[in-house]
Write an enzyme that holds these catalytic residues in place. Structure first.
Site, PDB file in Angstrom:
ATOM      1  N   ARG A  32       0.837  -1.223   0.000  1.00  0.00           N
ATOM      2  CA  ARG A  32       0.000   0.000   0.000  1.00  0.00           C
ATOM      3  C   ARG A  32       0.865   1.264   0.000  1.00  0.00           C
ATOM      4  O   ARG A  32       0.507   2.267   0.603  1.00  0.00           O
ATOM      5  CB  ARG A  32      -0.964   0.028   1.189  1.00  0.00           C
ATOM      6  CG  ARG A  32      -1.935  -1.109   1.237  1.00  0.00           C
ATOM      7  CD  ARG A  32      -2.934  -1.083   0.078  1.00  0.00           C
ATOM      8  NE  ARG A  32      -3.855  -2.198   0.194  1.00  0.00           N
ATOM      9  CZ  ARG A  32      -3.600  -3.426  -0.262  1.00  0.00           C
ATOM     10  NH1 ARG A  32      -2.466  -3.687  -0.899  1.00  0.00           N
ATOM     11  NH2 ARG A  32      -4.483  -4.389  -0.123  1.00  0.00           N
TER      12      ARG A  32
ATOM     13  N   SER B 106     -10.849  -0.757   3.396  1.00  0.00           N
ATOM     14  CA  SER B 106     -10.057  -0.925   4.629  1.00  0.00           C
ATOM     15  C   SER B 106      -9.589   0.432   5.124  1.00  0.00           C
ATOM     16  O   SER B 106      -8.942   1.168   4.379  1.00  0.00           O
ATOM     17  CB  SER B 106      -8.831  -1.792   4.359  1.00  0.00           C
ATOM     18  OG  SER B 106      -9.234  -3.027   3.840  1.00  0.00           O
TER      19      SER B 106
ATOM     20  N   GLU C 227      -4.914   3.571   6.016  1.00  0.00           N
ATOM     21  CA  GLU C 227      -4.698   3.343   4.579  1.00  0.00           C
ATOM     22  C   GLU C 227      -5.390   4.466   3.797  1.00  0.00           C
ATOM     23  O   GLU C 227      -4.941   4.877   2.734  1.00  0.00           O
ATOM     24  CB  GLU C 227      -5.288   1.978   4.201  1.00  0.00           C
ATOM     25  CG  GLU C 227      -5.139   1.643   2.743  1.00  0.00           C
ATOM     26  CD  GLU C 227      -5.708   0.275   2.379  1.00  0.00           C
ATOM     27  OE1 GLU C 227      -5.480  -0.709   3.119  1.00  0.00           O
ATOM     28  OE2 GLU C 227      -6.402   0.201   1.355  1.00  0.00           O
TER      29      GLU C 227
HETATM   30  C1  LIG Z   1     -15.546  -0.902  -1.033  1.00  0.00           C
HETATM   31  C2  LIG Z   1     -14.088  -0.579  -1.250  1.00  0.00           C
HETATM   32  C3  LIG Z   1     -13.187  -1.623  -1.429  1.00  0.00           C
HETATM   33  C4  LIG Z   1     -11.816  -1.357  -1.633  1.00  0.00           C
HETATM   34  N1  LIG Z   1     -10.964  -2.415  -1.814  1.00  0.00           N
HETATM   35  C5  LIG Z   1      -9.651  -2.199  -2.022  1.00  0.00           C
HETATM   36  C6  LIG Z   1      -8.753  -3.293  -2.226  1.00  0.00           C
HETATM   37  O1  LIG Z   1      -9.154  -4.457  -2.238  1.00  0.00           O
HETATM   38  N2  LIG Z   1      -7.451  -3.016  -2.422  1.00  0.00           N
HETATM   39  C7  LIG Z   1      -6.977  -1.739  -2.442  1.00  0.00           C
HETATM   40  O2  LIG Z   1      -5.760  -1.568  -2.644  1.00  0.00           O
HETATM   41  N3  LIG Z   1      -7.797  -0.680  -2.269  1.00  0.00           N
HETATM   42  C8  LIG Z   1      -9.116  -0.868  -2.055  1.00  0.00           C
HETATM   43  N4  LIG Z   1      -9.966   0.193  -1.865  1.00  0.00           N
HETATM   44  C9  LIG Z   1      -9.428   1.562  -1.844  1.00  0.00           C
HETATM   45  C10 LIG Z   1      -9.542   2.319  -3.200  1.00  0.00           C
HETATM   46  O3  LIG Z   1     -10.485   1.722  -4.035  1.00  0.00           O
HETATM   47  C11 LIG Z   1      -8.196   2.389  -3.937  1.00  0.00           C
HETATM   48  O4  LIG Z   1      -7.217   2.977  -3.123  1.00  0.00           O
HETATM   49  C12 LIG Z   1      -8.300   3.187  -5.242  1.00  0.00           C
HETATM   50  O5  LIG Z   1      -7.095   3.063  -5.976  1.00  0.00           O
HETATM   51  C13 LIG Z   1      -8.589   4.664  -4.997  1.00  0.00           C
HETATM   52  O6  LIG Z   1      -8.888   5.252  -6.253  1.00  0.00           O
HETATM   53  P1  LIG Z   1      -9.650   6.630  -6.361  1.00  0.00           P
HETATM   54  O7  LIG Z   1      -9.592   7.049  -7.779  1.00  0.00           O
HETATM   55  O8  LIG Z   1     -10.989   6.524  -5.764  1.00  0.00           O
HETATM   56  O9  LIG Z   1      -8.706   7.565  -5.482  1.00  0.00           O
HETATM   57  P2  LIG Z   1      -9.146   8.850  -4.665  1.00  0.00           P
HETATM   58  O10 LIG Z   1      -9.809   8.432  -3.405  1.00  0.00           O
HETATM   59  O11 LIG Z   1      -9.855   9.827  -5.532  1.00  0.00           O
HETATM   60  O12 LIG Z   1      -7.710   9.435  -4.305  1.00  0.00           O
HETATM   61  C14 LIG Z   1      -6.821   8.704  -3.486  1.00  0.00           C
HETATM   62  C15 LIG Z   1      -5.509   9.520  -3.339  1.00  0.00           C
HETATM   63  O13 LIG Z   1      -4.848   9.612  -4.585  1.00  0.00           O
HETATM   64  C16 LIG Z   1      -4.732  10.977  -5.006  1.00  0.00           C
HETATM   65  N5  LIG Z   1      -4.978  10.960  -6.461  1.00  0.00           N
HETATM   66  C17 LIG Z   1      -6.081  10.473  -7.088  1.00  0.00           C
HETATM   67  N6  LIG Z   1      -5.914  10.525  -8.420  1.00  0.00           N
HETATM   68  C18 LIG Z   1      -4.685  11.069  -8.642  1.00  0.00           C
HETATM   69  C19 LIG Z   1      -3.919  11.381  -9.812  1.00  0.00           C
HETATM   70  N7  LIG Z   1      -4.385  11.138 -11.057  1.00  0.00           N
HETATM   71  N8  LIG Z   1      -2.686  11.929  -9.652  1.00  0.00           N
HETATM   72  C20 LIG Z   1      -2.191  12.171  -8.411  1.00  0.00           C
HETATM   73  N9  LIG Z   1      -2.859  11.902  -7.271  1.00  0.00           N
HETATM   74  C21 LIG Z   1      -4.089  11.349  -7.385  1.00  0.00           C
HETATM   75  C22 LIG Z   1      -5.756  11.741  -4.202  1.00  0.00           C
HETATM   76  O14 LIG Z   1      -5.393  13.090  -4.006  1.00  0.00           O
HETATM   77  C23 LIG Z   1      -5.753  10.957  -2.893  1.00  0.00           C
HETATM   78  O15 LIG Z   1      -4.669  11.350  -2.085  1.00  0.00           O
HETATM   79  C24 LIG Z   1     -11.344  -0.030  -1.657  1.00  0.00           C
HETATM   80  C25 LIG Z   1     -12.258   1.031  -1.489  1.00  0.00           C
HETATM   81  C26 LIG Z   1     -13.623   0.760  -1.291  1.00  0.00           C
HETATM   82  C27 LIG Z   1     -14.583   1.885  -1.145  1.00  0.00           C
END
Ligand SMILES: Cc1cc2nc3c(=O)[nH]c(=O)nc-3n(C[C@H](O)[C@H](O)[C@H](O)COP(=O)(O)OP(=O)(O)OC[C@H]3O[C@@H](n4cnc5c(N)ncnc54)[C@H](O)[C@@H]3O)c2cc1C
Length: 340
Positions: free
Chosen positions: A164, A239, A335
């Site tokens: 992570r 998580s 996380e």
């Molecule tokens: C139900 C559920 C299940 C999940 N299961 C998992 C799992 O199994 N494994 C896992 O690893 N994660 C899991 N996650 C967490 C999440 O899905 C991941 O971390 C995902 O990659 C986040 O993507 P996002 O686009 O929503 O990021 P966001 O929440 O929009 O952003 C996350 C971070 O990245 C930054 N960011 C976003 N896009 C960019 C970009 N293009 N350039 C620079 N910075 C950026 C943001 O500023 C923030 O700090 C889960 C979440 C949920 C809700």
């Protein structure tokens, strides 16, 4: 590029927290991002990049510029008999990309089915599930440097991936906007990974004889849908804490009192402990506090049952962290990215 003011962010974060941002814009290309970085608005305001908002907790209104990344598109940039190199825009939806790869019979991402969020955020915390992390298939990450507006390519090694973790959460944090990633996927001789969790069991139940990328993806989707709350129904960000690695000595000490302590191999002299087990032992599983709580099936997931405040969820997370520290002398690390 339109700059909006006082934008409601509730539908932009999977916790469903009702906060607003002072300014809000959407970037559709690397060029738009470079232009934005040169603008006086960007230089004068705090900024936050936003993908799907599935790994974020807003604790209050955002007093700055939220930049939603919608750089889309996917393109095969190299191909041979065995593999394909696919470049994908940061704004694409991760799960839709996984479905596309499975349809093409391109292997590598199937265990990462149904993870919410955008492609661009995936390398930031090296998304992982069911025995696979994105670091195994990522060949490079392209990002725009905020200070120069110029593109920079990070090789897999340069991304410094860990559990992570990546350089984008460490020394490169807040210095780059990720614009695209390139994955190397298998076209044949797929390396199926069914060793983790209940995948084998579900495949058996479903009567799968010959493994395919689709059968693994379907099994992962089935398991995740039964285990994790759907953020469209109950606000959450997956998580909340990482699984901690602890010294073997501490593990042995705790194990004497708690023989059921689960553990997994980690770096030399260390073992990994499921944070969910620690939280459950501290009595948090299923607890609700007004509109928020700890999920009754999955104690690692904090939830907003509707109308909950981010600040309250963060206070709950800190209470959980303190109780685990007091009981086991283990420090949990979030996380989720907390925006304070
Ligand atoms: C139900 C559920 C299940 C999940 N299961 C998992 C799992 O199994 N494994 C896992 O690893 N994660 C899991 N996650 C967490 C999440 O899905 C991941 O971390 C995902 O990659 C986040 O993507 P996002 O686009 O929503 O990021 P966001 O929440 O929009 O952003 C996350 C971070 O990245 C930054 N960011 C976003 N896009 C960019 C970009 N293009 N350039 C620079 N910075 C950026 C943001 O500023 C923030 O700090 C889960 C979440 C949920 C809700």
């Amino acid at each position: 590029m339109a700059i909006l003011e006082n934008v409601d962010l509730q539908s932009y974060n999977t916790f469903g927290i009702k906060v607003s941002s002072k300014y809000f814009t959407i970037v559709h290309s690397a060029r738009e991002a470079s232009e934005l970085f040169a603008s006086s608005l960007f230089k004068n305001e705090a900024h936050l990049f936003l993908g799907g908002g599935s790994n974020l907790l807003f604790t209050k209104n955002y007093d700055g510029l939220v930049i939603k990344v919608e750089i889309n598109g996917k393109k095969v940039i190299a191909e041979d008999e065995e593999t394909v190199s696919l470049k994908v825009g940061a704004g694409e939806n991760w799960h839709a990309l996984v479905m596309y790869c499975v349809e093409q019979n391109w292997g590598g991402v199937e265990n990462l089915s149904l993870i919410p969020g955008s492609v661009g955020a995936a390398p930031i915390q090296n998304i992982g599930a069911y025995g696979v992390e994105i670091k195994k298939i990522i060949s490079s990450v392209e990002a725009i440097e905020i200070s120069t507006g110029l593109p920079k390519v990070f090789s897999n090694a340069a991304c410094q991936f860990g559990y992570r973790e990546s350089i984008f959460k460490q020394s490169a944090k807040d210095k780059f906007l990720i614009s695209s990633i390139t994955l190397t996927l298998t076209k044949k001789n797929h390396r199926f990974n069914t060793s983790y969790g209940a995948i084998e069991e579900v495949l058996k139940q479903q009567g799968v004889q010959a493994l395919t990328l689709k059968s693994i993806s379907d099994a992962v989707i089935h398991i995740r849908s039964t285990k994790l709350p759907d953020p469209r129904r109950i606000g959450n960000a997956g998580s909340f804490f990482k699984n901690p690695s602890i010294q073997v000595d501490l593990h042995d000490f705790i194990k004497k009192e708690y023989p059921s302590l689960p553990s997994y191999p980690a770096a030399e002299g260390m073992v990994k402990i499921p944070a969910a087990w620690l939280i459950e032992q501290c009595g948090w599983k299923g607890k609700t506090f007004d509109k928020i709580g700890v999920h009754p099936q999955q104690p690692l997931v904090l939830v907003n049952y509707g109308g909950g405040e981010g600040e309250k969820i963060w206070e709950l997370a800190m209470d959980i962290r303190d109780s685990v520290k007091a009981k086991f002398n283990i420090s949990l690390q979030p996380e989720v990215n907390v925006v304070q």
